[in-house]
Enzyme design. Structure first.
Site, mmCIF file in Angstrom:
data_model
loop_
_atom_site.group_PDB
_atom_site.id
_atom_site.type_symbol
_atom_site.label_atom_id
_atom_site.label_comp_id
_atom_site.label_asym_id
_atom_site.label_seq_id
_atom_site.Cartn_x
_atom_site.Cartn_y
_atom_site.Cartn_z
ATOM 1 N N ALA A 65 -16.713 69.545 -31.088
ATOM 2 C CA ALA A 65 -17.566 69.054 -30.006
ATOM 3 C C ALA A 65 -17.095 67.641 -29.674
ATOM 4 O O ALA A 65 -16.529 66.947 -30.524
ATOM 5 C CB ALA A 65 -19.014 69.057 -30.457
ATOM 6 N N GLY A 108 -16.767 72.354 -33.754
ATOM 7 C CA GLY A 108 -17.140 73.313 -32.713
ATOM 8 C C GLY A 108 -15.968 74.189 -32.282
ATOM 9 O O GLY A 108 -16.168 75.303 -31.793
ATOM 10 N N GLU A 111 -15.887 76.900 -34.748
ATOM 11 C CA GLU A 111 -17.072 77.734 -34.496
ATOM 12 C C GLU A 111 -16.877 78.602 -33.257
ATOM 13 O O GLU A 111 -17.290 79.766 -33.227
ATOM 14 C CB GLU A 111 -18.303 76.831 -34.339
ATOM 15 N N GLU A 131 -17.623 68.145 -39.756
ATOM 16 C CA GLU A 131 -18.829 67.447 -39.286
ATOM 17 C C GLU A 131 -19.434 66.526 -40.343
ATOM 18 O O GLU A 131 -20.013 65.494 -40.023
ATOM 19 C CB GLU A 131 -19.891 68.469 -38.834
HETATM 20 N N1 CAA Z 1 -14.201 64.484 -29.561
HETATM 21 C C1 CAA Z 1 -13.771 63.590 -28.662
HETATM 22 N N2 CAA Z 1 -12.492 63.184 -28.595
HETATM 23 C C2 CAA Z 1 -11.619 63.710 -29.490
HETATM 24 C C3 CAA Z 1 -12.026 64.643 -30.454
HETATM 25 C C4 CAA Z 1 -13.385 65.049 -30.467
HETATM 26 N N3 CAA Z 1 -13.840 65.965 -31.314
HETATM 27 N N4 CAA Z 1 -10.943 64.972 -31.208
HETATM 28 C C5 CAA Z 1 -9.923 64.254 -30.721
HETATM 29 N N5 CAA Z 1 -10.330 63.507 -29.677
HETATM 30 C C6 CAA Z 1 -9.545 62.564 -28.875
HETATM 31 C C7 CAA Z 1 -9.217 61.299 -29.655
HETATM 32 O O1 CAA Z 1 -10.303 60.397 -29.587
HETATM 33 C C8 CAA Z 1 -7.992 60.821 -28.921
HETATM 34 O O2 CAA Z 1 -8.396 60.212 -27.730
HETATM 35 P P1 CAA Z 1 -7.770 58.768 -27.304
HETATM 36 O O3 CAA Z 1 -6.301 59.077 -27.101
HETATM 37 O O4 CAA Z 1 -8.489 58.443 -26.057
HETATM 38 O O5 CAA Z 1 -8.003 57.856 -28.434
HETATM 39 C C9 CAA Z 1 -7.278 62.120 -28.546
HETATM 40 O O6 CAA Z 1 -8.259 63.157 -28.595
HETATM 41 C C10 CAA Z 1 -6.158 62.487 -29.514
HETATM 42 O O7 CAA Z 1 -6.717 62.499 -30.829
HETATM 43 P P2 CAA Z 1 -6.060 61.695 -32.050
HETATM 44 O O8 CAA Z 1 -5.345 60.486 -31.572
HETATM 45 O O9 CAA Z 1 -7.123 61.512 -33.070
HETATM 46 O O10 CAA Z 1 -4.992 62.800 -32.528
HETATM 47 P P3 CAA Z 1 -4.399 62.992 -33.987
HETATM 48 O O11 CAA Z 1 -3.314 63.986 -33.833
HETATM 49 O O12 CAA Z 1 -4.097 61.684 -34.621
HETATM 50 O O13 CAA Z 1 -5.596 63.638 -34.865
HETATM 51 C C11 CAA Z 1 -7.407 65.189 -35.228
HETATM 52 C C12 CAA Z 1 -6.058 64.912 -34.544
HETATM 53 C C13 CAA Z 1 -7.209 65.256 -36.749
HETATM 54 C C14 CAA Z 1 -7.907 66.533 -34.719
HETATM 55 C C15 CAA Z 1 -8.403 64.053 -34.908
HETATM 56 O O14 CAA Z 1 -8.410 63.865 -33.493
HETATM 57 C C16 CAA Z 1 -9.810 64.343 -35.318
HETATM 58 O O15 CAA Z 1 -10.132 64.217 -36.493
HETATM 59 N N6 CAA Z 1 -10.706 64.719 -34.370
HETATM 60 C C17 CAA Z 1 -12.099 64.923 -34.622
HETATM 61 C C18 CAA Z 1 -12.356 66.241 -35.343
HETATM 62 C C19 CAA Z 1 -13.828 66.411 -35.638
HETATM 63 O O16 CAA Z 1 -14.446 65.637 -36.326
HETATM 64 N N7 CAA Z 1 -14.426 67.497 -35.084
HETATM 65 C C20 CAA Z 1 -15.807 67.810 -35.278
HETATM 66 C C21 CAA Z 1 -16.629 67.281 -34.163
HETATM 67 S S1 CAA Z 1 -18.375 67.471 -34.444
HETATM 68 C C22 CAA Z 1 -18.764 69.055 -33.990
HETATM 69 O O17 CAA Z 1 -17.907 69.844 -33.621
HETATM 70 C C23 CAA Z 1 -20.211 69.415 -34.063
HETATM 71 C C24 CAA Z 1 -20.535 70.837 -33.835
HETATM 72 O O18 CAA Z 1 -20.460 71.658 -34.737
HETATM 73 C C25 CAA Z 1 -21.031 71.321 -32.556
#
Ligand code: CAA
Length: 257
Positions: A65, A108, A111, A131
């Site tokens: 998400a 998400g 999921e 999460e």
């Molecule tokens: N939401 C918003 N933006 C996201 C995102 C997310 N879940 N995942 C990645 N992005 C964005 C980053 O902020 C970044 O944007 P900027 O260039 O503007 O900074 C861009 O995508 C590229 O990401 P990274 O620079 O972080 O890329 P990376 O290759 O270094 O890392 C990754 C990749 C490991 C997937 C890392 O992006 C990450 O950990 N993302 C978050 C994953 C996460 O925590 N997901 C769970 C979300 S909560 C949820 O999903 C709740 C639910 O159940 C409904």
């Protein structure tokens, strides 16, 4: 229909939905979730479509998400807005949906893939429910679908530590149906979708419903449901055609009736 966050195309009897927010690794926001719902509804309503493929990019199916959209929400926003509760169009679809997953399928994103009927993964796929690292828990079915897919021990491991699982472990654990080289992912998904779409659609839809019953009910009730559905398919023209074609040693021509 023009979409902002997804790309949609039809290829024969297969409808393809590609998540397309590359700047955010296809993170799911309200707009994208709404568009996925609309695209699935359109394919459901299209009598020419027999299977749907949901995919992302080579780097990410979806990285969860959208954390930037969620960050400012408080409890009342989440509760009264019923946040993400309706991001389940893939799970509600009556036609089969295949997730073709490359790269990250996190939170998400994992999921959403699990809402589909099967996951075909590229060898670079990474699944996870991170999460817990954000101070929340999975919110669109992860605690339930992951546990049913891979069992309590591994689901606890994934959900409590937030670690990622690679494609090999995901296949070994029963989360994904097949793993293929990244370059072959869409070919494999489309081939599989075309195979499914070549079957009788009523039997495909009812087979899917019967399998899903396994997660919702007791064995006796599930077997009874299967039996009723099995009997009902003898009322279709496609059953006559399928069995006649076998006897006549030719390919069946199903007409979805
Ligand atoms: N939401 C918003 N933006 C996201 C995102 C997310 N879940 N995942 C990645 N992005 C964005 C980053 O902020 C970044 O944007 P900027 O260039 O503007 O900074 C861009 O995508 C590229 O990401 P990274 O620079 O972080 O890329 P990376 O290759 O270094 O890392 C990754 C990749 C490991 C997937 C890392 O992006 C990450 O950990 N993302 C978050 C994953 C996460 O925590 N997901 C769970 C979300 S909560 C949820 O999903 C709740 C639910 O159940 C409904």
């Amino acid at each position: 229909m023009t979409y902002q966050t997804i790309q949609v195309e039809t290829n024969g009897k297969v409808g393809v939905i590609r998540l397309n927010r590359p700047q955010a690794l296809n993170a799911l926001n309200s707009e994208l979730a709404g568009e996925v719902g609309e695209a699935i509804a359109a394919f459901e309503a299209d009598a020419g479509i027999g299977c749907i493929v949901l995919t992302g990019s080579e780097k990410a199916f979806a990285a969860g998400a959208d954390i930037k959209e969620m960050a400012g929400k408080d409890y009342m926003d989440a509760f009264f807005g019923n946040f993400a509760a309706d991001w389940n169009a893939a799970a509600r679809a009556r036609k089969p949906v295949i997730a073709a997953v490359a790269g990250f399928a996190l939170g998400g994103g994992c999921e959403l893939a699990m809402q589909c009927d099967m996951i075909i993964a590229a060898d670079n796929a990474k699944f996870g429910q991170p999460e817990i690292k954000l101070g929340i828990i999975p919110g669109i079915g992860g605690t339930q679908r992951l546990t049913r897919a891979i069992g309590k021990a591994k689901a606890m491991d994934m959900i409590l530590t937030g670690r990622m699982m690679d494609a090999t472990e995901a296949e070994r654990s029963g989360l994904v149906a097949r793993v293929v080289p990244l370059a072959d992912l869409m070919n494999e998904a489309m081939k599989t979708a075309n195979t499914i779409a070549s079957m009788s659609l009523p039997s495909v839809m009812l087979a899917k419903e019967a399998v899903n019953r396994a997660f919702e009910t007791t064995l006796a009730e599930g077997v009874l449901f299967e039996s009723r559905v099995f009997h009902s398919l003898f009322a279709t023209a496609d059953q006559k055609e399928g069995m006649t074609a076998f006897v006549e040693k030719r390919a069946a021509k199903f007409e979805n009736k």
